[in-house]
Enzyme design. Structure first.
Site, PDB file in Angstrom:
ATOM      1  CB  THR A 243      -0.967   0.017   1.159  1.00  0.00           C
ATOM      2  OG1 THR A 243      -1.779  -1.263   0.943  1.00  0.00           O
ATOM      3  CG2 THR A 243      -1.829   1.317   1.424  1.00  0.00           C
TER       4      THR A 243
ATOM      5  CB  THR B 179       6.542   3.364  -3.453  1.00  0.00           C
ATOM      6  OG1 THR B 179       7.101   4.622  -3.192  1.00  0.00           O
ATOM      7  CG2 THR B 179       7.893   2.756  -4.485  1.00  0.00           C
TER       8      THR B 179
ATOM      9  N   GLY C 268       2.741   4.539   7.401  1.00  0.00           N
ATOM     10  CA  GLY C 268       2.404   5.790   6.937  1.00  0.00           C
ATOM     11  C   GLY C 268       1.193   5.853   6.357  1.00  0.00           C
TER      12      GLY C 268
ATOM     13  CD  GLU D 138       1.616  -1.633   4.466  1.00  0.00           C
ATOM     14  OE1 GLU D 138       1.175  -0.932   3.629  1.00  0.00           O
ATOM     15  OE2 GLU D 138       2.335  -1.423   5.413  1.00  0.00           O
TER      16      GLU D 138
END
Length: 223
Positions: free
Chosen positions: A32, A35, A100, A107
């Site tokens: 996520t 990038t 962030g 994740e």
């Protein structure tokens, strides 16, 4: 090169790295953030070469679906060859700070399942000591004050990320003013606090490969 150009370069490098290993049954774990979004866009050009993806957030799932890439629930997948994601900070040991974008728990789960965790980042994310970027901690809402007090005892300055709920319905405390010299130890200490879901240190399960975008090209670091 601009930061976006560096991100695009490492995203394409990640696609180039995994493509030779994919087949019609392959499922790719996708992270996520900005990038990771560049990676999705680059990967979509090869969507006929693999089966689909597991997403680490609802936002990622939506972007994958917009590209016509099938998205699978992780519970239906037996294994992931690759997980590709960005980072807010990384050290030379490929231990990371992530979260962030408030997707740290999912994740971390997808990274735990993947055989190879590829981190893609621009050169500014490589630091000698983690902690300049505030460490995100996902917390059960009713435990916010309790967890904050415990984080202060660990030397941090927790700040409630107002207006943010994770995909799991929890809140985020961002812990400032940490100099993290023992990432694995601090990861375990914070995760042991009652009410913490998990924190954004990826040290117990660091990245296996770091593709770092620099003005001199993409550099490859391995653990």
């Amino acid at each position: 090169m601009t930061q976006d150009q560096l991100k695009q370069a490492v995203a394409q490098a990640a696609v180039d790295h995994i493509l030779p290993h994919l087949d019609s049954k392959s499922i790719v774990g996708v992270g996520t953030g900005s990038t990771a979004n560049f990676f999705i866009d680059a990967l979509a050009r090869h969507k006929a070469d693999f089966d689909g993806a597991v997403a680490s957030s609802e936002a990622t799932a939506q972007r994958l679906k917009q590209h016509g890439i099938p998205v699978y629930d992780l519970n239906t997948v037996s294994e992931l060859e690759f997980y590709v994601d960005g980072a807010d900070e990384t050290n030379e040991h490929l231990q990371l700070i992530k979260g962030g974008g408030a997707a740290l728990t999912r994740e971390k789960i997808v990274a735990a399942v993947a055989k190879t965790f590829i981190c893609i980042a621009d050169g500014s994310k490589l630091v000698p000591v983690l902690g300049a970027f505030p460490l995100p901690v996902e917390v059960i809402p009713m435990a916010r004050s309790h967890v904050a007090r415990q984080l202060v005892k660990l030397g941090g300055d927790p700040v409630y990320r107002e207006g943010v709920l994770t995909d799991n319905g929890n809140i985020i405390l961002d812990v400032h003013n940490l100099r993290i010299v023992d990432p694995m130890g601090l990861e375990a200490q914070i995760n042991a606090i009652v009410g913490v879901v998990t924190n954004g240190l990826f040290a117990a399960r660091p990245a296996d490969l770091l593709l770092l975008g620099t003005g001199e090209g993409v550099k490859t670091l391995r653990r």
